[in-house]
Design an enzyme around this catalytic site. Structure first.
Site, PDB file in Angstrom:
ATOM      1  N   CYS A  70       0.927  -1.170  -0.037  1.00 24.02           N
ATOM      2  CA  CYS A  70      -0.552   0.077  -0.219  1.00 24.02           C
ATOM      3  C   CYS A  70       0.742   1.111  -0.097  1.00 24.02           C
ATOM      4  O   CYS A  70       1.655   1.779   0.945  1.00 24.02           O
ATOM      5  CB  CYS A  70      -0.933  -0.081   1.288  1.00 24.02           C
ATOM      6  SG  CYS A  70      -1.921   1.742   0.937  1.00 24.02           S
ATOM      7  N   CYS A  73       0.243   3.194   3.433  1.00 24.16           N
ATOM      8  CA  CYS A  73       1.064   3.249   4.356  1.00 24.16           C
ATOM      9  C   CYS A  73       1.940   2.000   5.167  1.00 24.16           C
ATOM     10  O   CYS A  73       2.546   2.181   5.947  1.00 24.16           O
ATOM     11  CB  CYS A  73      -0.648   2.042   5.351  1.00 24.16           C
ATOM     12  SG  CYS A  73      -0.956   0.657   5.109  1.00 24.16           S
ATOM     13  N   CYS A 118      -7.328  -1.233   1.592  1.00 25.67           N
ATOM     14  CA  CYS A 118      -6.213  -1.451   2.278  1.00 25.67           C
ATOM     15  C   CYS A 118      -6.696  -0.874   3.365  1.00 25.67           C
ATOM     16  O   CYS A 118      -7.416  -0.237   4.154  1.00 25.67           O
ATOM     17  CB  CYS A 118      -4.753  -0.806   2.617  1.00 25.67           C
ATOM     18  SG  CYS A 118      -4.300  -0.616   3.748  1.00 25.67           S
ATOM     19  N   CYS A 141      -8.515  -5.999  -9.381  1.00 22.94           N
ATOM     20  CA  CYS A 141      -8.788  -4.519 -10.509  1.00 22.94           C
ATOM     21  C   CYS A 141      -7.923  -3.945  -9.666  1.00 22.94           C
ATOM     22  O   CYS A 141      -8.921  -2.771  -8.954  1.00 22.94           O
ATOM     23  CB  CYS A 141      -9.786  -4.339 -10.680  1.00 22.94           C
ATOM     24  SG  CYS A 141      -9.360  -3.488 -12.720  1.00 22.94           S
TER      25      CYS A 141
END
Length: 151
Positions: A70, A73, A118, A141
């Site tokens: 991510c 983070c 996330c 996707c």
């Protein structure tokens, strides 16, 4: 406060931020902190749930072994072992790493879709569809601008 102003604010807040089960995230930032951390396109995708242009991400054609993290983070989200070329123009995976993502219904644009975020910071990653390969039949996707790739 007028009722329509309150309602518009509630709808905007609900649609632009995925919440953890208890309404919070492990990683939180102010809007100003997110804007300082992300480019305009990254902010639009990750915080306002927009979509990057198809075929614009170099991660769509990435074939090396590694992990996708991510950008908001640093949480490990997807392994290259579950990545495949869906032909859609976005990086696609048939499953995420354990305890990496959360989902919520997305009924925008007169469609029923599943939005994926996330689980640690709530950043919008993309959508999950039911047209992926075995063994899951799912296609995660994703927007490449939401991800960092490391070998």
């Amino acid at each position: 406060m007028k009722r329509r102003t309150l309602l518009a604010g509630l709808i905007a807040t609900a649609s632009t931020r995925a919440l953890a089960a208890d309404g919070s995230f492990e990683v939180t930032r102010t809007d100003a902190e997110w804007r300082a951390l992300l480019t305009d396109v990254e902010y639009a995708v990750m915080r306002d749930e927009k979509t990057e242009k198809a075929f614009s991400s170099p991660l769509d054609k990435e074939t090396r072994e590694g992990i996708y993290y991510c950008k908001g983070c640093g949480l490990a989200l997807y392994s290259s072992k579950q990545k495949y070329d869906s032909g859609t123009g976005w990086p696609s995976f048939w499953k995420s790493l354990p305890n990496a993502v959360r989902t919520k219904p997305d009924n925008s644009f007169f469609m029923k879709r599943t939005e994926v975020h996330c689980r640690r910071c709530g950043s919008h990653l993309g959508h999950i569809f039911d047209d992926g390969p075995p063994p899951t039949g799912k296609r995660h996707c994703l927007n490449g601008v939401s991800l960092n790739f490391q070998t």
